[in-house]
Enzyme design. Structure first.
Site, PDB file in Angstrom:
ATOM      1  N   THR A 129     -44.533  -2.486   7.148  1.00 50.15           N
ATOM      2  CA  THR A 129     -46.285  -1.272   7.992  1.00 50.15           C
ATOM      3  C   THR A 129     -46.386  -0.504   7.445  1.00 50.15           C
ATOM      4  O   THR A 129     -46.816   0.545   7.577  1.00 50.15           O
ATOM      5  CB  THR A 129     -47.370  -1.750   8.744  1.00 50.15           C
ATOM      6  OG1 THR A 129     -45.578  -1.964   9.757  1.00 50.15           O
ATOM      7  CG2 THR A 129     -47.180  -3.608   9.504  1.00 50.15           C
ATOM      8  N   GLU A 176     -30.048  11.602   7.065  1.00 46.33           N
ATOM      9  CA  GLU A 176     -29.333  11.833   8.602  1.00 46.33           C
ATOM     10  C   GLU A 176     -27.867  11.963   8.936  1.00 46.33           C
ATOM     11  O   GLU A 176     -27.131  12.299  10.230  1.00 46.33           O
ATOM     12  CB  GLU A 176     -30.268  11.406   9.795  1.00 46.33           C
ATOM     13  CG  GLU A 176     -31.219  12.485   9.634  1.00 46.33           C
ATOM     14  CD  GLU A 176     -31.461  13.780  10.589  1.00 46.33           C
ATOM     15  OE1 GLU A 176     -31.738  13.508  11.206  1.00 46.33           O
ATOM     16  OE2 GLU A 176     -32.225  14.543   9.864  1.00 46.33           O
ATOM     17  N   TYR A 211     -30.801   8.987  16.654  1.00 42.74           N
ATOM     18  CA  TYR A 211     -30.799   7.742  15.091  1.00 42.74           C
ATOM     19  C   TYR A 211     -29.971   7.722  14.654  1.00 42.74           C
ATOM     20  O   TYR A 211     -29.805   6.689  13.926  1.00 42.74           O
ATOM     21  CB  TYR A 211     -32.252   9.020  14.570  1.00 42.74           C
ATOM     22  CG  TYR A 211     -32.901   8.239  13.451  1.00 42.74           C
ATOM     23  CD1 TYR A 211     -33.647   7.122  12.771  1.00 42.74           C
ATOM     24  CD2 TYR A 211     -32.414   9.230  12.232  1.00 42.74           C
ATOM     25  CE1 TYR A 211     -33.969   6.667  11.842  1.00 42.74           C
ATOM     26  CE2 TYR A 211     -32.816   8.750  10.598  1.00 42.74           C
ATOM     27  CZ  TYR A 211     -33.769   7.485  10.346  1.00 42.74           C
ATOM     28  OH  TYR A 211     -33.976   7.337   9.073  1.00 42.74           O
ATOM     29  N   ASP A 222     -39.513  -9.433  14.842  1.00 42.73           N
ATOM     30  CA  ASP A 222     -39.359  -7.709  15.530  1.00 42.73           C
ATOM     31  C   ASP A 222     -37.984  -7.443  14.907  1.00 42.73           C
ATOM     32  O   ASP A 222     -36.921  -8.822  15.651  1.00 42.73           O
ATOM     33  CB  ASP A 222     -39.344  -7.630  17.089  1.00 42.73           C
ATOM     34  CG  ASP A 222     -40.326  -6.284  17.818  1.00 42.73           C
ATOM     35  OD1 ASP A 222     -41.079  -5.815  18.118  1.00 42.73           O
ATOM     36  OD2 ASP A 222     -38.397  -5.355  17.515  1.00 42.73           O
ATOM     37  N   LEU A 261     -36.260  -2.360   6.272  1.00 41.34           N
ATOM     38  CA  LEU A 261     -36.864  -0.523   6.182  1.00 41.34           C
ATOM     39  C   LEU A 261     -37.091  -0.775   7.486  1.00 41.34           C
ATOM     40  O   LEU A 261     -37.445   0.537   8.439  1.00 41.34           O
ATOM     41  CB  LEU A 261     -38.234  -0.441   5.077  1.00 41.34           C
ATOM     42  CG  LEU A 261     -37.614  -1.294   3.815  1.00 41.34           C
ATOM     43  CD1 LEU A 261     -39.253  -0.740   2.755  1.00 41.34           C
ATOM     44  CD2 LEU A 261     -36.572  -0.464   3.325  1.00 41.34           C
ATOM     45  N   GLY A 273     -40.282  -3.798   8.294  1.00 39.07           N
ATOM     46  CA  GLY A 273     -40.801  -1.847   8.083  1.00 39.07           C
ATOM     47  C   GLY A 273     -41.643  -2.595   6.888  1.00 39.07           C
ATOM     48  O   GLY A 273     -42.036  -1.054   6.546  1.00 39.07           O
ATOM     49  N   SER A 279     -49.136  -5.740  18.007  1.00 41.89           N
ATOM     50  CA  SER A 279     -48.886  -3.856  18.106  1.00 41.89           C
ATOM     51  C   SER A 279     -50.758  -4.708  18.983  1.00 41.89           C
ATOM     52  O   SER A 279     -51.864  -5.142  18.319  1.00 41.89           O
ATOM     53  CB  SER A 279     -49.542  -3.452  17.158  1.00 41.89           C
ATOM     54  OG  SER A 279     -50.366  -2.165  17.718  1.00 41.89           O
ATOM     55  N   THR A 289     -29.890   7.357   4.865  1.00 43.23           N
ATOM     56  CA  THR A 289     -30.375   8.318   5.147  1.00 43.23           C
ATOM     57  C   THR A 289     -29.655   9.489   5.692  1.00 43.23           C
ATOM     58  O   THR A 289     -28.133   9.443   6.092  1.00 43.23           O
ATOM     59  CB  THR A 289     -31.118   8.346   7.099  1.00 43.23           C
ATOM     60  OG1 THR A 289     -31.417   9.720   6.888  1.00 43.23           O
ATOM     61  CG2 THR A 289     -30.138   7.409   7.761  1.00 43.23           C
ATOM     62  N   HIS A 295     -38.058  11.340   2.111  1.00 47.63           N
ATOM     63  CA  HIS A 295     -38.612  11.375   0.457  1.00 47.63           C
ATOM     64  C   HIS A 295     -40.975  11.439   1.895  1.00 47.63           C
ATOM     65  O   HIS A 295     -40.514  10.622   2.521  1.00 47.63           O
ATOM     66  CB  HIS A 295     -38.677  10.150  -0.014  1.00 47.63           C
ATOM     67  CG  HIS A 295     -38.712   8.846   0.470  1.00 47.63           C
ATOM     68  ND1 HIS A 295     -37.021   9.068   1.045  1.00 47.63           N
ATOM     69  CD2 HIS A 295     -39.271   7.519   0.961  1.00 47.63           C
ATOM     70  CE1 HIS A 295     -36.446   7.927   1.713  1.00 47.63           C
ATOM     71  NE2 HIS A 295     -37.924   7.534   2.037  1.00 47.63           N
ATOM     72  N   TYR A 349     -33.374   2.424  22.943  1.00 48.91           N
ATOM     73  CA  TYR A 349     -34.279   1.672  22.028  1.00 48.91           C
ATOM     74  C   TYR A 349     -34.492   1.967  21.052  1.00 48.91           C
ATOM     75  O   TYR A 349     -34.071   1.096  19.852  1.00 48.91           O
ATOM     76  CB  TYR A 349     -35.784   1.948  23.012  1.00 48.91           C
ATOM     77  CG  TYR A 349     -37.102   1.529  21.454  1.00 48.91           C
ATOM     78  CD1 TYR A 349     -37.417  -0.240  21.611  1.00 48.91           C
ATOM     79  CD2 TYR A 349     -37.702   1.942  20.490  1.00 48.91           C
ATOM     80  CE1 TYR A 349     -37.496  -0.941  21.181  1.00 48.91           C
ATOM     81  CE2 TYR A 349     -38.525   1.363  19.127  1.00 48.91           C
ATOM     82  CZ  TYR A 349     -38.702   0.139  19.752  1.00 48.91           C
ATOM     83  OH  TYR A 349     -39.522  -0.679  18.912  1.00 48.91           O
TER      84      TYR A 349
END
Ligand code: NAP
Ligand code: GDD
Length: 405
Positions: free
Chosen positions: A56, A180, A202, A109, A131, A54, A81, A178, A232, A146
């Site tokens: 990027t 969440e 998620y 990946d 991340l 993660g 990509s 998280t 954040h 996914y």
């Protein structure tokens, strides 16, 4: 002509340390499937080598800057990509001549175990930061399978890549957990001991990732920890998250390039901090701050939060306030709207397409444990965050900068 018998030892022939077969005849479970010839951990840890999935993303780019400043060699996993996905890292490429050989990107990946094992064996990291994620809550309702594959099983794949290479005692693992997880919150504020109740695919995927991290810590003695981070934000935030959507729209409306900002649930409340502050917290979690590891103390999980919560509506008001636009609200529910007091124009409206099938109404974190044990505290205040984001978008809009975030 018959061939000589091979020296291959098949699993059913293997035995334990004392040469005894166990009941299944399979010998002991190997600590690693393909152990590398590694020096002892004390020597290995003299190096400072980070591997970031993660890289990027918003957090990945700030973490890369932070670790390079600290003298780490940083390796990042990027996805293939058809369009550029390295926009947030461009400035670091430009600095390559000043930081030679310290920053490396590799294709990989979280859905590809083979690539993860290969990278782990090639890079031999001392710290792994996971991340990488399909991180958009609303999108996870459309891409539930996914999201589970990347966010839940992807975490397992990365942990297993560490184990496969025999690095369980040689590298530390950070999992991007998280707020969440709290979802339909069971207490206010939320701390490390608050029960979880995720409200989206998620959140549920991240629940698996949270527990598999703890399980690998307990089962294999890995230094593997969860940072339970509350929202954040920053000028590098993706543009489909609410804060950045607002800051960009305010800049566009102020420059007469957009008429109105369409939003979903204006009542949702979030504990919003600045991403840069949270990056330092991630790193502190892996340094064993406040732990006596020599005395056998186990690494633990931490909440990072500001301890303040604000409704989306307030973020909107403050963001328009940065460009001197005062709002007046009218209506309610899907008919709620905000007008520019000076011009009378409607600048904010509600579009139900942004509502979620199940919502997280209120997040408010209690960062007391991180403050006490890590000495971590957020620095950037809510008003400063809003101002920085709107001003960055004003500059971008005026300079016709279309970032890909
Ligand atoms: P972000 O900007 O959405 O970045 C997500 C990163 O994951 C991107 O680099 C993305 O690559 C990468 N990624 C997506 N799918 C992948 C896959 N299949 N394999 C490998 N990489 C993949 O997220 P963020 O805000 O930086 O958050 C970082 C992490 O913290 C995420 O795990 C997120 O769930 C978690 N988190 C975030 C917050 C927050 O408020 N920001 C709070 C708590 C936890 P592309 O650039 O190619 O898309
Ligand atoms: N994205 C979005 N777009 N959200 C909106 C909108 C809109 O137009 N209008 C209102 N909202 C509300 C959402 O319903 C939600 O309650 C709140 O704004 C915040 O939404 P997001 O900014 O998308 O973030 P999030 O809280 O759902 O998730 C982020 O924070 C989590 C940590 O709590 C993501 O970064 C997650 O990856 C992260 O785990």
């Amino acid at each position: 002509m018959s061939r000589p018998p091979s020296k291959m030892i098949y699993p059913e022939q293997s035995s334990n340390k004392d040469g005894q077969r166990n009941k299944e005849g399979l010998g002991e479970l190997p600590a690693a499937f393909a152990p590398l010839d590694l020096p002892p951990p004390e020597e290995y840890f003299q190096r400072k080598v980070a591997l970031i999935s993660g890289i990027t993303g918003q957090d990945g780019s700030y973490l890369t800057e932070f670790l390079l400043e600290k003298g780490y060699t940083v390796h990042g996993i990027i996805r293939r990509s058809s369009s550029f996905n390295t926009g947030r890292l461009h400035h670091l490429y430009e600095d390559q001549h000043e930081r030679p050989n310290k920053f490396h990107l590799h294709y990989g990946d979280l859905t590809d175990s083979t690539a993860l094992v290969f990278l782990m064996a090639r890079i031999l990291p001392t710290e792994v930061y996971n991340l990488g994620a399909q991180s958009h809550v609303k999108v996870s309702f459309s891409l539930a399978e996914y999201t589970a594959d990347v966010d839940a099983i992807g975490t397992l794949r990365l942990l297993d890549a560490i184990r496969t290479c025999g690095l369980t005692k040689h590298c530390r693992f950070y999992q991007a957990s998280t707020s969440e997880l709290y979802g339909l919150v069971q207490e206010v504020p939320q701390s490390e001991t608050t029960p979880f109740y995720p409200r989206s695919p998620y959140g549920v995927a991240k629940l698996y990732a949270y527990w598999i991290t703890i399980n690998y810590r307990e089962a294999y003695g890995m230094y593997a920890v969860n940072g339970i981070l509350f929202n954040h934000e920053s000028p590098r935030r993706g543009r489909t998250f609410v804060t950045r959507k607002i800051s960009r729209a305010v800049a566009e409306i102020y420059e007469n390039k957009q008429a109105c900002l369409w939003l979903g649930n204006l009542d949702a409340q979030r504990d919003w901090g600045h991403a840069r502050d949270y990056i330092e917290g991630m790193w502190l979690l892996l340094q064993g701050q406040g732990l006596n590891l020599d005395a056998g103390e186990q690494p633990t999980d931490f909440v990072l939060a500001t301890g303040e919560t604000h409704p989306v509506r307030e973020f909107v008001e403050k963001a328009f306030g940065v460009v001197g636009i005062k709002l007046t609200w009218s209506g309610s529910g899907v008919d709620e709207e905000a007008r520019d007091v000076k011009t009378g124009k409607v600048v904010v409206k509600v579009d139900p397409q942004y509502f979620r099938p199940a919502e997280v109404d209120l997040l408010l974190g209690n960062p007391a444990k991180a403050e006490r044990m890590l000495g971590w505290k957020r620095q950037v205040k809510f008003d400063e965050l809003v101002k920085e984001m709107v001003e960055a978008d004003l500059t971008a809009v005026r300079n016709f900068v279309e970032d890909q975030n």
